[in-house]
Motif scaffolding. Structure first.
Motif, PDB file in Angstrom:
ATOM      1  N   LYS A 184       0.837  -1.194   0.000  1.00 54.21           N
ATOM      2  CA  LYS A 184       0.000   0.000   0.000  1.00 54.21           C
ATOM      3  C   LYS A 184       0.879   1.254   0.000  1.00 54.21           C
ATOM      4  O   LYS A 184       0.680   2.161  -0.797  1.00 54.21           O
ATOM      5  N   ARG A 185       1.850   1.269   0.880  1.00 56.82           N
ATOM      6  CA  ARG A 185       2.748   2.421   0.995  1.00 56.82           C
ATOM      7  C   ARG A 185       4.107   1.965   1.488  1.00 56.82           C
ATOM      8  O   ARG A 185       4.203   0.953   2.189  1.00 56.82           O
ATOM      9  N   ILE A 186       5.106   2.767   1.149  1.00 58.67           N
ATOM     10  CA  ILE A 186       6.411   2.569   1.778  1.00 58.67           C
ATOM     11  C   ILE A 186       6.620   3.730   2.737  1.00 58.67           C
ATOM     12  O   ILE A 186       6.398   4.891   2.374  1.00 58.67           O
ATOM     13  N   LEU A 187       6.982   3.419   3.973  1.00 62.25           N
ATOM     14  CA  LEU A 187       7.245   4.465   4.965  1.00 62.25           C
ATOM     15  C   LEU A 187       8.762   4.582   5.098  1.00 62.25           C
ATOM     16  O   LEU A 187       9.428   3.684   5.629  1.00 62.25           O
ATOM     17  N   LEU A 188       9.279   5.666   4.532  1.00 63.88           N
ATOM     18  CA  LEU A 188      10.730   5.875   4.466  1.00 63.88           C
ATOM     19  C   LEU A 188      11.125   6.772   5.640  1.00 63.88           C
ATOM     20  O   LEU A 188      10.717   7.932   5.703  1.00 63.88           O
ATOM     21  N   THR A 189      11.898   6.250   6.568  1.00 65.97           N
ATOM     22  CA  THR A 189      12.220   7.067   7.733  1.00 65.97           C
ATOM     23  C   THR A 189      13.420   7.986   7.481  1.00 65.97           C
ATOM     24  O   THR A 189      14.314   7.672   6.695  1.00 65.97           O
ATOM     25  N   ALA A 190      13.388   9.114   8.172  1.00 66.88           N
ATOM     26  CA  ALA A 190      14.443  10.132   8.039  1.00 66.88           C
ATOM     27  C   ALA A 190      14.820  10.588   9.441  1.00 66.88           C
ATOM     28  O   ALA A 190      13.945  10.769  10.285  1.00 66.88           O
ATOM     29  N   SER A 191      16.118  10.775   9.680  1.00 66.88           N
ATOM     30  CA  SER A 191      16.513  11.253  11.019  1.00 66.88           C
ATOM     31  C   SER A 191      16.132  12.726  11.196  1.00 66.88           C
ATOM     32  O   SER A 191      16.019  13.212  12.303  1.00 66.88           O
ATOM     33  N   GLY A 192      15.954  13.425  10.055  1.00 61.48           N
ATOM     34  CA  GLY A 192      15.649  14.856  10.130  1.00 61.48           C
ATOM     35  C   GLY A 192      16.900  15.713  10.046  1.00 61.48           C
ATOM     36  O   GLY A 192      16.831  16.911   9.833  1.00 61.48           O
ATOM     37  N   GLY A 193      18.066  15.081  10.201  1.00 63.41           N
ATOM     38  CA  GLY A 193      19.331  15.819  10.069  1.00 63.41           C
ATOM     39  C   GLY A 193      19.605  16.745  11.239  1.00 63.41           C
ATOM     40  O   GLY A 193      18.806  16.842  12.173  1.00 63.41           O
ATOM     41  N   PRO A 194      20.748  17.456  11.189  1.00 64.53           N
ATOM     42  CA  PRO A 194      21.146  18.313  12.317  1.00 64.53           C
ATOM     43  C   PRO A 194      20.250  19.539  12.505  1.00 64.53           C
ATOM     44  O   PRO A 194      20.266  20.144  13.577  1.00 64.53           O
ATOM     45  N   PHE A 195      19.455  19.913  11.495  1.00 63.29           N
ATOM     46  CA  PHE A 195      18.662  21.145  11.605  1.00 63.29           C
ATOM     47  C   PHE A 195      17.168  20.888  11.781  1.00 63.29           C
ATOM     48  O   PHE A 195      16.331  21.752  11.505  1.00 63.29           O
ATOM     49  N   VAL A 252       9.692  11.377   9.752  1.00 65.12           N
ATOM     50  CA  VAL A 252      10.864  11.748  10.550  1.00 65.12           C
ATOM     51  C   VAL A 252      10.880  10.890  11.817  1.00 65.12           C
ATOM     52  O   VAL A 252       9.888  10.801  12.542  1.00 65.12           O
ATOM     53  N   HIS A 253      12.025  10.259  12.024  1.00 64.55           N
ATOM     54  CA  HIS A 253      12.188   9.356  13.167  1.00 64.55           C
ATOM     55  C   HIS A 253      13.595   9.612  13.710  1.00 64.55           C
ATOM     56  O   HIS A 253      14.590   9.154  13.143  1.00 64.55           O
ATOM     57  N   ARG A 254      13.667  10.418  14.770  1.00 64.47           N
ATOM     58  CA  ARG A 254      14.947  10.937  15.237  1.00 64.47           C
ATOM     59  C   ARG A 254      15.912   9.873  15.747  1.00 64.47           C
ATOM     60  O   ARG A 254      17.117  10.048  15.728  1.00 64.47           O
ATOM     61  N   GLU A 255      15.383   8.786  16.266  1.00 58.27           N
ATOM     62  CA  GLU A 255      16.247   7.810  16.948  1.00 58.27           C
ATOM     63  C   GLU A 255      17.010   6.900  15.982  1.00 58.27           C
ATOM     64  O   GLU A 255      17.961   6.221  16.400  1.00 58.27           O
ATOM     65  N   SER A 256      16.587   6.856  14.715  1.00 57.83           N
ATOM     66  CA  SER A 256      17.234   5.988  13.713  1.00 57.83           C
ATOM     67  C   SER A 256      17.359   4.534  14.188  1.00 57.83           C
ATOM     68  O   SER A 256      18.421   3.913  14.061  1.00 57.83           O
ATOM     69  N   ILE A 257      16.274   4.012  14.724  1.00 55.30           N
ATOM     70  CA  ILE A 257      16.244   2.607  15.165  1.00 55.30           C
ATOM     71  C   ILE A 257      15.385   1.795  14.194  1.00 55.30           C
ATOM     72  O   ILE A 257      15.749   0.706  13.780  1.00 55.30           O
ATOM     73  N   LEU A 258      14.242   2.378  13.837  1.00 57.46           N
ATOM     74  CA  LEU A 258      13.375   1.750  12.844  1.00 57.46           C
ATOM     75  C   LEU A 258      13.819   2.307  11.487  1.00 57.46           C
ATOM     76  O   LEU A 258      13.734   3.513  11.239  1.00 57.46           O
ATOM     77  N   HIS A 259      14.336   1.442  10.623  1.00 56.07           N
ATOM     78  CA  HIS A 259      15.031   1.948   9.431  1.00 56.07           C
ATOM     79  C   HIS A 259      14.167   2.106   8.197  1.00 56.07           C
ATOM     80  O   HIS A 259      14.697   2.442   7.134  1.00 56.07           O
ATOM     81  N   SER A 260      12.904   1.868   8.297  1.00 55.26           N
ATOM     82  CA  SER A 260      11.872   2.037   7.258  1.00 55.26           C
ATOM     83  C   SER A 260      10.912   0.860   7.331  1.00 55.26           C
ATOM     84  O   SER A 260      11.206  -0.132   8.008  1.00 55.26           O
ATOM     85  N   ALA A 261       9.762   1.023   6.656  1.00 49.64           N
ATOM     86  CA  ALA A 261       8.714   0.013   6.787  1.00 49.64           C
ATOM     87  C   ALA A 261       7.890  -0.071   5.521  1.00 49.64           C
ATOM     88  O   ALA A 261       7.912   0.834   4.677  1.00 49.64           O
ATOM     89  N   VAL A 262       7.174  -1.183   5.398  1.00 50.43           N
ATOM     90  CA  VAL A 262       6.237  -1.366   4.287  1.00 50.43           C
ATOM     91  C   VAL A 262       4.852  -1.568   4.876  1.00 50.43           C
ATOM     92  O   VAL A 262       4.667  -2.388   5.787  1.00 50.43           O
ATOM     93  N   GLU A 263       3.901  -0.790   4.368  1.00 48.80           N
ATOM     94  CA  GLU A 263       2.520  -0.983   4.778  1.00 48.80           C
ATOM     95  C   GLU A 263       1.816  -1.760   3.668  1.00 48.80           C
ATOM     96  O   GLU A 263       1.903  -1.390   2.494  1.00 48.80           O
TER      97      GLU A 263
END
Ligand code: MG
Length: 387
Positions: free
Chosen positions: A166-177, A237-248
């Protein structure tokens, strides 16, 4: 099982971690390519005794040749050296961790040989995704992603069929800013941009993470790798960078991959696939992680994220345009010629001016638009700095 591996970009951050995995596993390293860091190149040659090493330019190749003249390792140079090294190597898998446009030809050379491609060079797909994927299908080459998000998606896709996504959930740390507004970011220099919260990375990708164009490139990368339209890829955006992406999936089940943020995790998976072997990375301690957070990206402050999605939709050579403009703008930021906001302003301007590249599709056209785009970007940056 002892594997024979080729590592391209061996002195870079991902390349070094690929060698860590080879060292830990006792895998033979048959071929490496390096940039200009000949001292580190010498150390790698002495430790792994590859059959050949390709060096970026003739001068550095000459220097390395002298340093390792007592070894059996052959020294090759330039782009043709990398291609020859790939062609003559007995490696069964290649890790391509070259940064930027320079990784494209090696990607195509590995695909042509039909060897497993553990792909860390996302630019190959950003610049020429259609060509790379159709060549890989044609030759029956396996491409296993070595980008934490794409490795997570690849692994999550083992739970269902492509038609059930259905969707790909692409996680991002959000970077330093993360959380900053545009006005708070005016006049920011490279020293601040290079402070990434969770991942240890090379300079280009650190800057690309700060502007979020890296996440944009990853949308394009995922769309090509997994044959999913950009509109079905959502950045979280997922700040902890533990979950590296997901598929729904269509039944609303979300399958994700979690592990400590360590590139060696993706590298070992790509080399060992379809097997799983004992880890080269620490185990994930969820009790010390405590909680995980998720939020929406700020596309107003970081316009390059949406621009990348548009590049995927516009198609043709627009990915190449985006990459070339970004490579030049990031270089200017690192050398102090462009402040942080100047990167996205410049890339957006180049993109608008090069929109005709939507109609370009062949490798020759893409390579020529790449050069044209670099020249245009350089001249725009010169004009800006005179203001
Ligand atoms: Mg990534």
């Amino acid at each position: 099982m002892s594997l024979c591996v080729g590592v391209l970009g061996a002195t870079g951050s991902v390349g070094q971690q690929a060698l860590d995995v080879c060292r830990e596993r006792g895998y033979r390293v048959d071929f490496i390519s390096i940039g200009k860091n000949v001292r580190l190149g010498e150390n790698i040659v002495r430790e792994f005794s590859p059959r050949a090493v390709a060096v970026a330019d003739d001068a550095a190749a000459k220097e390395l040749k002298l340093l390792i003249k007592d070894t059996e390792t052959e020294v090759l140079s330039g782009d043709s050296g990398i291609t020859r090294g790939i062609e003559e190597s007995s490696a069964e898998s290649f890790v391509n961790s070259i940064t930027g446009m320079a990784g494209l030809r090696p990607t195509l050379a590995i695909i042509e040989r039909g060897k497993r491609l553990c792909l860390a060079n996302k630019e190959s797909l950003v610049i020429a995704g259609d060509i790379v994927m159709s060549e890989a299908r044609h030759r029956g080459t396996e491409i296993i992603p070595v980008d934490s998000e794409h490795s997570a998606i690849f692994q999550s896709l083992k739970s269902g069929r492509a038609s059930e996504i259905k969707r790909i959930l692409l996680t991002a740390s959000g970077g330093p800013f993360f959380g900053k507004t545009r006005s708070e970011l005016s006049g920011i220099s490279a020293a601040d941009t290079l402070k990434h919260p969770t991942w240890k990375m090379g300079k280009r990708i650190s800057v690309d993470s700060a502007t979020l164009i890296n996440k944009g490139f990853e949308i394009i990368e995922a769309a090509h790798l997994f044959g999913v339209g950009a509109s079905k890829i959502e950045v979280v955006v997922h700040r902890e960078s533990i979950l590296h992406s997901a598929v729904e999936y269509v039944d609303n089940t979300v399958i994700a991959e979690m592990s400590v943020p360590d590139m060696r995790s993706c590298i070992q998976y790509a080399l060992d696939y379809p097997e799983r072997r004992t880890a080269c990375v620490p185990e994930l301690d969820l009790f010390s992680v405590g909680s995980l957070s998720f939020s929406r990206p700020d596309t107003e402050t970081f316009p390059l994220l949406s621009l990348a999605k548009r590049a995927m939709e516009d198609g043709g050579a627009m990915g190449a345009v985006l990459n070339a403009a970004d490579e030049v703008a990031v270089g200017a930021h690192l050398s102090g010629a462009l402040d942080f906001l100047g990167i996205s302003d410049t890339v957006c301007e180049v993109y608008e001016r090069m929109r005709d590249a939507r109609e370009l599709h062949t490798l020759e056209e893409i390579l020529s638009i790449d050069r044209e785009c670099r020249t245009l970007t350089e001249s725009l940056i010169r004009k800006r700095s005179k203001k």
